[in-house]
Every structure is written in C-alpha cells, then in structure tokens.
Design an enzyme around this catalytic site. Sequence first.
Site, PDB file in Angstrom:
ATOM      1  N   GLU A  44      -0.760   0.958   2.297  1.00 24.73           N
ATOM      2  CA  GLU A  44      -1.879   0.133   2.754  1.00 24.73           C
ATOM      3  C   GLU A  44      -1.747  -1.194   2.032  1.00 24.73           C
ATOM      4  OE1 GLU A  44      -4.062   1.005   4.981  1.00 24.73           O
ATOM      5  OE2 GLU A  44      -3.778   3.170   5.104  1.00 24.73           O
TER       6      GLU A  44
ATOM      7  N   CYS B  83      -9.943  -5.195   1.345  1.00 23.95           N
ATOM      8  CA  CYS B  83      -8.763  -5.307   2.214  1.00 23.95           C
ATOM      9  C   CYS B  83      -9.172  -5.512   3.659  1.00 23.95           C
ATOM     10  CB  CYS B  83      -7.914  -4.059   2.076  1.00 23.95           C
ATOM     11  SG  CYS B  83      -8.879  -2.559   2.304  1.00 23.95           S
TER      12      CYS B  83
END
Length: 517
Positions: free
Chosen positions: A257, A296
């Site tokens: 990720e 994020c």
Amino acid sequence: MTELLSNYVSGRWQAGTGAGTVLLDPVLGDELVRVDATGLDLPAAFGFARQTGGAALRALGYRERAALLGEIVKVLQANRDAYYEIATANSGTVKNDSAVDIDGAIFTLGQYAKWGAALGDARALRDGDAARLGKEPVFMSQHLQVPTPGVALFINAFNFPSWGLWEKAAPALLSGVPVIVKPGTSTAWLTQRMVRDVVEAGVLPAGALSVICGSSQGLLDALEGFDVLSFTGSAETGAQIRSHDAVTRRSVRVNIEADSLNSAILMPDAAPGSDAFNLLVREVVREMTVKSGQKCTAIRRVMVPEAMFDAAAEAIGAKLAGITVGNPRNESVRMGSLVSRAQLNSVREGLNELKAQAEVLHDGSQQALVDADPAVAACIGPVLLGVRDADVALRVHDLEVFGPVATLMPYRDVDHAVALAHRGQGSLVSSLYGADDAALGRAAVALAASHGRVHVVTPGVAKEQTGHGNVMPMSLHGGPGRAGGGAELGGLRALDFYHRRSAVQASPAVLAALGIQ
Ligand code: NAP
C-alpha cells in the site's frame, strides 16, 4: 534518559542493545520514549512465531479465532484513554483525529470478529463448487483455501500506528496466521503499547503476536517461502521491498500500500450553492485537515467544471480560513500537527515544488498557531492550490504532499475529469458529487479501472455516507499502479492474502470429508 520500549518476540519482552531512537512530541518537542531493535535474534523470533504461534492458531477453527478478536476488542476498549494520551503526545493529533486511528481499529477488529464467527468450526475454506474432471461425476476437482503455514510480517507507516496494525492483524489472526508488526518508528509507541496490553491480558496463544520497534534491518532476510509481507509506506520503500531476495527468490507474497494522488470530482449538474456542491466543499476541507492531511486516502486533487472553479475556490477557502491549528490539548484547536519536524520540512519542500506550477488560492502556511511555538511545533495550516490548465501542470498528478494540501483544477467534461483522475497512475479512492444518478453511475465505472474504491455522494446519502477518506472494513482498500497494487479489507476477501489456494482431485466421498466451510 527516557524509557526504552521493549520488543516482544519469541514469547518474551526483549530490549534492544543499542542506544535507541528517541520518539518526540511533535508539538512541544519533548522526548517521550526510545525504541531499539538492535541485537534481536530475528531468525529465532520468526521461527517461534511460525512454529509455536502458527500451530496454536491453526489448531483452532475460524469461530474460535474470531472469538480471540473479540477478546482483543475488549482489551483495547479497556485501555482506550491511555491510547488517546499517547496519540496526542506522539502523533500531535486532536481527539477526533486520534479516534480515526484508535476507534477505527477497534471497529475493524469487531467487524472481523462478527464475520469470522459466521465461518464456523471449519479448518479450511471452500473456494467455489466442485467440478467434474471426466464425463461422470465420480472424480472431481474442489478448490479450497488453507491458512498459510508461515508468519505475516507487517511493516507499517507512521500515520496509523493503531489502525495500521489491527486492520491487517484482524484478517491475519482470523486466518490462523501469526503476526509480527514493525511500526513506523516515529509513532511506534502506540503500536507497542497496544501489543503490550494484549500480551499482558493473555488472550492470544504464545507467538501469535510480536512487535519489533526500530530499524527494519534484517526483517526481510528472516522471511521464508510460506510467509507473507504486508507493507504500508512510500512508493520508494515499496520498490526496495519488491526487489528483495525474499520476494524475488523465495516467493514471499507481498501486499504493498503506497502513496496515492486521490481525487474528488464535482459533477457538471452540481451548481454552486447546490447540495452536491456544498457536500464536495465540506468533504475537501475535512480531507485536507483530518490528521493534518496525513492520510493515504486524503483528497489531493479537486476537479470541478471550468465555470465553477472560482466559486469552488472561494467556498473551500472560506471554510479553511476557519481552521484553527496548533496544540491538540487546546480545545479550540481543530487541526493538530504533522508527525515530526522532518515531515513538516518535507511538506514545505513539496509545497514549493507544486507552487512552481500552481497559484495559491488559500494560504494557511503562515497562520498563527494556537498554544504552540512555530519554532518547535510541526504544525502547518492548510493550503489550497489551483491550476488553470491541469493538462499542463504535471507535478500535481505525480507528487504526493503528505500534509494539509490539495489542488483545485478545472475540467471540460466528465471524460476529461476521468482522464485527469487516471493521471494519478492508480489511486486508492476517488469521490464524485452530484445528483444525476445515471451520469454518476457511468463515471463510477470509468473511474473503477484506476481506483480501488469509488465513493459516490448524492444529496440523498449526505448523512449516511461514510466519508471519502474513511476506510471501512466492508470495502476494498488498495489501488492499482502507483498506489501499490495492494488489496486489503473488503470483508472476508481480506482472508485470501493469508490463505493458499489448492485443488483437491478426488471422489465425491473424499471431498465430503474435507471439512471445508
Ligand atoms: P516509509 O518511509 O516508506 O516507511 C514505511 C515503513 O517502512 C516504516 O516502518 C519504515 O521504518 C519502513 N522502512 C523504511 N525503509 C525500509 C526498508 N529499506 N526496508 C524495509 N522497511 C523499511 O513511509 P512513511 O514515510 O512512514 O509513510 C508515509 C507514506 O505512506 C505516504 O507516502 C503515504 O501515502 C503512505 N501510506 C499509504 C497507505 C495506504 O494504505 N496505501 C497508508 C498510510 C500511508 P522506519 O519508520 O523505521 O523508517
């Protein structure tokens, strides 16, 4: 000297033998605790988790492991106040922002406890229906998924010391796979404390949960072929991980990720002042300021029809002007600090780079701080940039400034907006704001190719919608391309990563004896 936090490996607490890295209060600059992983016997630690922890977890069924997640929830809930204190001190976050990390983790664990209970007492999962291999159904192929007999190593980012651990640990432990977590160093305290509480409560078998704080050195070398590695962090570190021998030669399964240039798109029907317009404005401000933009999933690019550029700039700027920034202990502060002075410098550098191709529509970067010394605190107010030609301004589609910064840009038609979103080269999430269901449906499908999640906000769901940046365990978290190509959460789909698929070819009688759910 500040306290040195211990690591928990091989079933016991072990202090590093080095001087350690000092963790700081990013607002006051105070030294809090130290972490160090020097001198740990990592092959032994991984072996213990693999053999002792893995065997104990796999001796249980899904329902029993789900019950363990429920016990973890109770432990974390009982110690919640301490976690909020640590988050304020070490992450510089206001209460609402700490909640995203702490309560978000507890909620996610609770969901997996519920979903896991429904899987019953099976030891393996059915993967589709049996298929006949010949003319008659006497010899069949049945795919199944079994827990991988290795460890799950989590290398995590600094921005979610709590949620980052538990959103991964919930599906791993439910799958029967022991966890070793290495948190981002600057905020490792909260992760270490949570593991400490769970270990002390004695709810998990020995070896099921380990924590290593400090340097990542040697961690990947300790991985073997049945292990899995889940990494969250920058694209650069992700690339280094992908090229490590553990991945290239030992086939360790990796989930990455990485960073992401997420977008929000105002649809052509959403005129200034309409409900959909106001919803976009509110969400952009929220996304820029929650955790000081260190998420994020935060909105980095805001796309609006050309004719609405000025109205959007004005409305977003007006709301940003009301954001108070500073010491999270002061009740009047809406937005706390970045995680460190190093992050502050990185945000300032990134801003300067973007500014070379953009105009500043709202500048909070010099605003006065509440109860905080600008020479010490890692605080910065929100900055809204604008580009009039998003096809020409290249950096905005490429540079993730990990702070309270977003860029507004105009589009000609929805196809153009989708093309601009694709310029992020693969992102975690894009959100759409409008009231035309058919147009929203078409845009959502067009965006799905380059986004792990598409979040569609219409006035009718204004109250129920869960937020652009909120990662819910029911939905996929991850994105293609630049976002790392990872896939987390998404309900029980998350268990795939911790299982191995196999096909058993046998008679129906043998297949019936597999005991799969
Ligand atoms: P980072 O510098 O890449 O660090 C991430 C983790 O990797 C930390 O635990 C770090 O340890 C460790 N690490 C550093 N170098 C390593 C190496 N050579 N081998 C193995 N591990 C290594 O990222 P960050 O600055 O902490 O995190 C911010 C970034 O994470 C942002 O770009 C953000 O977009 C991304 N992020 C993505 C998601 C997502 O779900 N997609 C979620 C959160 C954050 P140390 O801390 O000890 O250096």
